[in-house]
Design a protein around this motif. Structure first.
Motif, PDB file in Angstrom:
ATOM      1  N   SER A 434       0.821  -1.218   0.000  1.00 38.22           N
ATOM      2  CA  SER A 434       0.000   0.000   0.000  1.00 38.22           C
ATOM      3  C   SER A 434       0.851   1.261   0.000  1.00 38.22           C
ATOM      4  N   THR A 435       1.867   1.301   0.868  1.00 34.43           N
ATOM      5  CA  THR A 435       2.662   2.533   0.952  1.00 34.43           C
ATOM      6  C   THR A 435       3.458   2.731  -0.332  1.00 34.43           C
ATOM      7  N   ASP A 436       3.877   1.644  -0.954  1.00 34.87           N
ATOM      8  CA  ASP A 436       4.611   1.766  -2.215  1.00 34.87           C
ATOM      9  C   ASP A 436       3.711   2.323  -3.329  1.00 34.87           C
ATOM     10  N   LEU A 437       2.526   1.748  -3.446  1.00 38.71           N
ATOM     11  CA  LEU A 437       1.627   2.201  -4.518  1.00 38.71           C
ATOM     12  C   LEU A 437       1.220   3.661  -4.337  1.00 38.71           C
ATOM     13  N   ASN A 593       4.613  10.269  14.077  1.00 39.66           N
ATOM     14  CA  ASN A 593       3.430  10.605  13.269  1.00 39.66           C
ATOM     15  C   ASN A 593       2.392   9.495  13.433  1.00 39.66           C
ATOM     16  N   ASN A 594       1.161   9.901  13.764  1.00 40.82           N
ATOM     17  CA  ASN A 594       0.064   8.932  13.753  1.00 40.82           C
ATOM     18  C   ASN A 594      -0.768   9.156  12.501  1.00 40.82           C
ATOM     19  N   ASN A 595      -1.358   8.108  11.987  1.00 37.77           N
ATOM     20  CA  ASN A 595      -2.294   8.284  10.879  1.00 37.77           C
ATOM     21  C   ASN A 595      -3.667   7.797  11.297  1.00 37.77           C
ATOM     22  N   PRO A 596      -4.663   8.694  11.253  1.00 36.15           N
ATOM     23  CA  PRO A 596      -6.027   8.223  11.461  1.00 36.15           C
ATOM     24  C   PRO A 596      -6.392   7.239  10.346  1.00 36.15           C
ATOM     25  N   TRP A 597      -7.170   6.210  10.693  1.00 35.78           N
ATOM     26  CA  TRP A 597      -7.557   5.212   9.682  1.00 35.78           C
ATOM     27  C   TRP A 597      -8.368   5.861   8.571  1.00 35.78           C
ATOM     28  N   SER A 598      -9.145   6.878   8.941  1.00 38.42           N
ATOM     29  CA  SER A 598      -9.950   7.539   7.910  1.00 38.42           C
ATOM     30  C   SER A 598      -9.052   8.236   6.892  1.00 38.42           C
ATOM     31  N   LEU A 603      -6.662   8.251   1.446  1.00 38.33           N
ATOM     32  CA  LEU A 603      -5.495   8.207   0.560  1.00 38.33           C
ATOM     33  C   LEU A 603      -5.696   7.142  -0.515  1.00 38.33           C
ATOM     34  N   ALA A 604      -6.121   5.964  -0.087  1.00 41.16           N
ATOM     35  CA  ALA A 604      -6.282   4.850  -1.024  1.00 41.16           C
ATOM     36  C   ALA A 604      -7.399   5.147  -2.025  1.00 41.16           C
ATOM     37  N   GLN A 605      -8.515   5.644  -1.510  1.00 40.40           N
ATOM     38  CA  GLN A 605      -9.651   5.899  -2.405  1.00 40.40           C
ATOM     39  C   GLN A 605      -9.339   7.015  -3.403  1.00 40.40           C
ATOM     40  N   LEU A 606      -8.693   8.066  -2.906  1.00 33.26           N
ATOM     41  CA  LEU A 606      -8.350   9.182  -3.791  1.00 33.26           C
ATOM     42  C   LEU A 606      -7.402   8.728  -4.905  1.00 33.26           C
ATOM     43  N   SER A 620      -7.667  -1.681 -12.510  1.00 34.47           N
ATOM     44  CA  SER A 620      -6.556  -2.593 -12.224  1.00 34.47           C
ATOM     45  C   SER A 620      -5.877  -2.237 -10.897  1.00 34.47           C
ATOM     46  N   LEU A 621      -5.804  -0.942 -10.589  1.00 32.54           N
ATOM     47  CA  LEU A 621      -5.259  -0.556  -9.274  1.00 32.54           C
ATOM     48  C   LEU A 621      -6.158  -1.048  -8.140  1.00 32.54           C
ATOM     49  N   ASN A 622      -7.449  -1.066  -8.432  1.00 36.72           N
ATOM     50  CA  ASN A 622      -8.421  -1.509  -7.425  1.00 36.72           C
ATOM     51  C   ASN A 622      -8.270  -3.003  -7.109  1.00 36.72           C
ATOM     52  N   LYS A 623      -7.542  -3.721  -7.936  1.00 34.49           N
ATOM     53  CA  LYS A 623      -7.330  -5.156  -7.670  1.00 34.49           C
ATOM     54  C   LYS A 623      -6.089  -5.394  -6.812  1.00 34.49           C
ATOM     55  N   THR A 624      -5.323  -4.346  -6.581  1.00 37.93           N
ATOM     56  CA  THR A 624      -4.150  -4.479  -5.706  1.00 37.93           C
ATOM     57  C   THR A 624      -4.587  -4.295  -4.253  1.00 37.93           C
ATOM     58  N   GLU A 625      -3.624  -4.281  -3.347  1.00 38.78           N
ATOM     59  CA  GLU A 625      -3.952  -4.063  -1.925  1.00 38.78           C
ATOM     60  C   GLU A 625      -4.645  -2.716  -1.709  1.00 38.78           C
ATOM     61  N   LEU A 626      -4.350  -1.741  -2.569  1.00 41.82           N
ATOM     62  CA  LEU A 626      -4.999  -0.427  -2.416  1.00 41.82           C
ATOM     63  C   LEU A 626      -6.513  -0.518  -2.562  1.00 41.82           C
TER      64      LEU A 626
END
Ligand SMILES: *[C@@H]1O[C@H](CO)[C@@H](O)[C@H](O)[C@H]1NC(C)=O
Ligand SMILES: *[C@@H]1O[C@H](CO)[C@@H](O)[C@H](O)[C@H]1NC(C)=O
Ligand SMILES: *[C@@H]1O[C@H](CO)[C@@H](O)[C@H](O)[C@H]1NC(C)=O
Ligand SMILES: *[C@@H]1O[C@H](CO)[C@@H](O)[C@H](O)[C@H]1NC(C)=O
Ligand SMILES: *[C@@H]1O[C@H](CO)[C@@H](O)[C@H](O)[C@H]1NC(C)=O
Ligand SMILES: *[C@@H]1O[C@H](CO)[C@@H](O)[C@H](O)[C@H]1NC(C)=O
Ligand SMILES: *[C@@H]1O[C@H](CO)[C@@H](O)[C@H](O)[C@H]1NC(C)=O
Ligand SMILES: *[C@@H]1O[C@H](CO)[C@@H](O)[C@H](O)[C@H]1NC(C)=O
Ligand SMILES: *[C@@H]1O[C@H](CO)[C@@H](O)[C@H](O)[C@H]1NC(C)=O
Ligand SMILES: *[C@@H]1O[C@H](CO)[C@@H](O)[C@H](O)[C@H]1NC(C)=O
Length: 762
Positions: A434-437, A593-598, A603-606, A620-626
């Motif tokens: 996820s962080t890579d993508l 640094n904390n990241n809220p889950w929201s 980030l992923a949806q955007l 195709s991106l939607n088929k990855t972990e993102l």
């Protein structure tokens, strides 16, 4: 029902008794129906209360639904992957295990909970919820937190009697007292000599309180112990602090069931018993039993699935959130020279022989409203005024500081030390799919855009891209490598680098001279950079001393790493357990640094919906972990008004070859000072003890040493202004009374902007 109220001064208990009517049980068939009836009888009361026992019987009568519990577990796993230090938590350094906390294997615990759900081993929903909450809490990483609806959404637990822990003379080890006894002795009846508490629920009081303290969020055991008690600095933060302490149900104490009653036994032989209570956070209209409570509050609406959680993608705190309208009282704090209106930062002087001392009290690095600019200005104005008034020494009080806006921590450091380096540790995050993508897509989008800061009105579309994408850490052009150079590409920033059996990004640092810093700072630039370079250092490092209660977390630890590692400023730790020896000053989460889950979800949806250039690419991106961040279950099943976070970045000290996250490094303070009774009602008593120990030649340190060589404090010729200020302090102190100290300051994050990225929420 308060038993034997005459044993405590009536004046002290009266407000609490009124605030928590513990209604007798109604003759209803189920515990939840009893709660419902009790709530109905309190119409017009903002937060109704019921006896803790009936609330507990109600919440534990809620059935567990196996499929829903498994769906929740499945939906949270992808967020757990963001937690930076799972490998280190599982296998921490020996010193951490000896002195701080035991190892925790997050994934093993997760699997265990899942198996128990599958095997039907949880008796009810609450038992399942508590085990899920405890998974996070037991890491003592204050950034790693998920509060299920059953744990924090229906009831908050409380006790009507806040305590303090004080030393009789500053040398003898501390003992717990009922806070209202101390107030009575201090302000109402000086011939009343309160007795310390010897036993709680039949157990040695200090043992009981140590065990209770372990239910908190901090890692350091002495800091956890302090957090059990009423504290002026926490109270001054109002609903965003841990107020009157975890024993009485503020901070993380609101999620720990205290039992039906509490028995206190005092050294003078008196005993006292009171009923604990629960605040009822939701309407019980129509709730008749555990099943109907589940249906009302623990289910996910079918159909549309957008939940209020995901919205802003920017780590910048929303500027639309307004600061509290009514000022929050700061009992025990003297009249300020300058103070931010939410008490997040305030500057004070001391009186008489202490007139050469300035005090900067910083209980938060901005946890409220859009306070970044006023916060910065308060620090600036106060430091300039203190210099102009000829103050020679500076005490900085970081008590209760759970962090806030990361760059505010850097800026305050640079206000004190405008020249020289602005880093003491580097950051890194877990390197996985996820962080890579995200990095690939954010970087590629940013390459086509300018790096610019301008008003939103100028070009709203571009402004959003700048604030959400270009300024993001997932753009390799943001941040510097550990040698202060720009990264040439995303792969250079991403790594991955192997450490301790896990994979991480390369080490990186904030680019503090970045023109788009305000997107990440809530609107401020950093002193010492850009056009804020014409500042002179106000105090020499040896003329500054910092004091904390150990709570210092998140951004507070970033600030402290700079102060201690770069400038060698001395740190004093207050209070702690009834044990000899030195304690830590920085006892809260040291993740940077904390990241809220929201935020993670957005980030992923955007990325999928906005940063792809065709529907085919999006699919195709939607088929990855993102593509695994669409499920809103974690947000529906979290208690409303609570923060849901992971620790996203580790802090890695400059020069540490082992790259051990600072979270796992034990760091004794330079001096430990015990709380006295006076310090629990008058903040200046803390500041004077610290000033004496650092600059006055009279050490109050029971362990450690500040090497004070300043000589005995002597009366100096006071200026006219100093005489006037001294008189106002005397008057303020004379006017203090029992009623100035509220006994009902509880944590309440509902309606707060929880989007800050360098904070451990209480
Ligand atoms: C209380 O409940 C019991 C059993 O449900 C019932 O027999 C009794 O009459 C009730 N008492 C009152 C005062 O309503
Ligand atoms: C003050 O405290 C003393 C000792 O506890 C007690 O005897 C006395 O009645 C108290 N006075 C008032 C006015 O409460
Ligand atoms: C014993 O101590 C408690 C707690 O401070 C106090 O309320 C009580 O008045 C004391 N009793 C006596 C007999 O002094
Ligand atoms: C997102 O933010 C906008 C503007 O601030 C607001 O109108 C909207 O209701 C928010 N959406 C959600 C799902 O919270
Ligand atoms: C806003 O910025 C975008 C992207 O650079 C550009 O295409 C657009 O023309 C700009 N709009 C205005 C009104 O300047
Ligand atoms: C920091 O940011 C500025 C612009 O925002 C950029 O020009 C500079 O190259 C960056 N890196 C360093 C090392 O200053
Ligand atoms: C510094 O620069 C920024 C942006 O260029 C500007 O908004 C701000 O007013 C400047 N501050 C000072 C003190 O000149
Ligand atoms: C910097 O500050 C000094 C003294 O405060 C002032 O005289 C000078 O004009 C300032 N320089 C700039 C470039 O603002
Ligand atoms: C989408 O845009 C990027 C960046 O311009 C480009 O590298 C990539 O080839 C494009 N992909 C498709 C499928 O068009
Ligand atoms: C991505 O996949 C999920 C199902 O996993 C679906 O709900 C969502 O609409 C898809 N989004 C896009 C943009 O393809």
């Amino acid at each position: 029902m308060l038993l034997e109220p005459s044993l405590l001064l009536a004046a002290s208990l009266a407000p609490i008794a009124a605030a928590s009517p513990l209604h007798p049980r109604h003759n209803a068939s189920t515990p939840c129906a009893q709660v419902s009836a009790a709530v109905a009888a309190q119409s017009g009361v903002a937060v109704p209360t019921v006896a803790a026992r009936v609330a507990y019987e109600c919440i534990t009568s809620v059935p567990i639904k196996k499929d829903a519990a498994l769906k929740l577990l499945d939906s949270i796993a992808v967020y757990f992957k963001w937690q930076s230090n799972t490998a280190w938590l599982k296998d921490p350094p020996k010193q951490y295990v000896e002195k701080v906390q035991p190892a925790v294997d997050i994934w093993a615990k997760y699997d265990e909970i899942k198996s128990k759900v599958e095997a039907g081993e949880y008796a009810n929903e609450f038992e399942f919820g508590i085990s899920l909450y405890t998974l996070g809490q037991s890491t003592h990483d204050g950034h790693f937190v998920y509060i299920p609806d059953s744990v924090g959404g229906i009831f908050n637990w409380a006790r009507p009697v806040p305590l303090v822990s004080v030393s009789s003379d500053g040398k003898e080890l501390p003992k717990p007292y009922v806070y209202s006894d101390i107030l009575a002795e201090s302000f109402a009846n000086s011939s009343f000599k309160p007795s310390p508490i010897s036993k709680i629920n039949g157990e040695k009081a200090t043992d009981y309180l140590e065990k209770w303290s372990q239910l908190g969020s901090l890692q350091d055991r002495d800091a956890l112990y302090n957090n059990v008690f009423y504290e002026l600095a926490s109270v001054s933060l109002g609903p965003v602090g841990s107020g009157i302490g975890t024993f009485a149900g503020s901070g993380r104490g609101r999620w720990a069931y205290p039992g039906a009653v509490t028995h206190l036994e005092f050294y003078n032989g008196t005993t006292y018993k009171f009923e604990n209570y629960a605040k009822v956070l939701v309407s019980f209209t129509g709730v008749t039993d555990g099943e109907s409570l589940y249906e009302s509050y623990f289910t996910i609406p079918t159909g549309t699935s957008t939940v209020a959680a995901a919205n802003s993608t920017s780590p910048t705190p929303s500027t639309s959130a307004s600061a509290t309208a009514t000022p929050i009282p700061a009992p025990g704090y003297p009249p300020p020279i300058f103070r931010e209106e939410n008490n997040l930062i305030g500057g004070y002087y001391l009186e008489d022989d202490y007139s050469d001392i300035a005090v900067l009290s910083v209980p938060s690095f901005v946890s409220l409203g859009s306070a970044e600019i006023p916060f910065q200005q308060t620090g600036e104005k106060f430091l300039a005024a203190a210099k102009a008034a000829g103050k020679k020494k500076l005490v900085i009080d970081l008590s209760a500081n759970g962090g806030g806006t990361i760059l505010q921590g850097y800026d305050l450091y640079k206000q004190l030390f405008p020249d020289g380096i602005g880093h003491a540790a580097a950051d890194r995050f877990r390197a996985f799919e996820s962080t890579d993508l995200l990095g690939q897509y954010f970087s590629r989008t940013s390459e086509k855009l300018p790096r610019a800061y301008f008003p939103e009105e100028q070009n709203e579309t571009l402004w959003e891209l700048e604030s959400d994408v270009v300024s993001s850490m997932f753009n390799y052009q943001s941040d510097l490598d550990k040698d202060d150079k720009n990264f040439p590409s995303w792969p250079a920033k991403f790594g991955p680098v192997e450490n301790h059996g896990d994979k991480f990004s390369s080490l990186f640092r904030w680019n503090l001279s970045d023109v788009i810093i305000p997107f990440n700072s809530g609107g401020i630039y950093i002193h010492g950079y850009g056009n804020l370079t014409n500042y002179t250092q106000p105090f020499a490092a040896e003329d500054i001393v910092v004091v904390t209660d150990g709570y210092c977390a998140s951004t507070c630890t970033i600030f402290s790493e700079l102060m201690r590692q770069v400038k060698g400023v001395k740190y004093v730790s207050l209070g702690g357990r009834a044990k000899e020896g030195i304690t830590q000053a920085i006892g809260g989460v040291k993740g940077t640094n904390n990241n809220p889950w929201s935020y993670i979800q957005s980030l992923a949806q955007l990325t999928i919906t906005e940063l792809t250039n065709s529907t085919a690419e999006a699919a195709s991106l939607n088929k990855t972990e993102l593509g695994s961040y669409w499920d809103d279950t974690p947000f529906y099943r979290a208690a409303a008004g609570t923060s849901i976070n992971v620790n996203f970045r580790d802090g890695i000290r400059d020069g540490d070859e082992s790259e051990t996250p600072l979270q796992f490094i034990y760091e004794p303070s330079d001096c430990r000072i015990l709380y006295t009774k006076a310090m629990t009602v008058d903040a200046t008593a803390i500041w004077k003890a610290v000033a004496d120990s650092a600059f006055g030649g009279t050490s109050h340190c029971i362990a450690g040493d500040l090497g004070s060589t300043y000589g005995k404090r002597t009366a100096k010729e006071l200026t006219v202004q100093e005489r006037i200020y001294s008189r106002s302090l005397h008057q303020w102190r004379r006017d203090l009374s029992v009623k100035d100290f509220p006994l009902d300051v509880f944590t309440d994050l509902s309606g707060q902007d929880l989007d800050r990225h360098g904070i451990m929420w209480p």
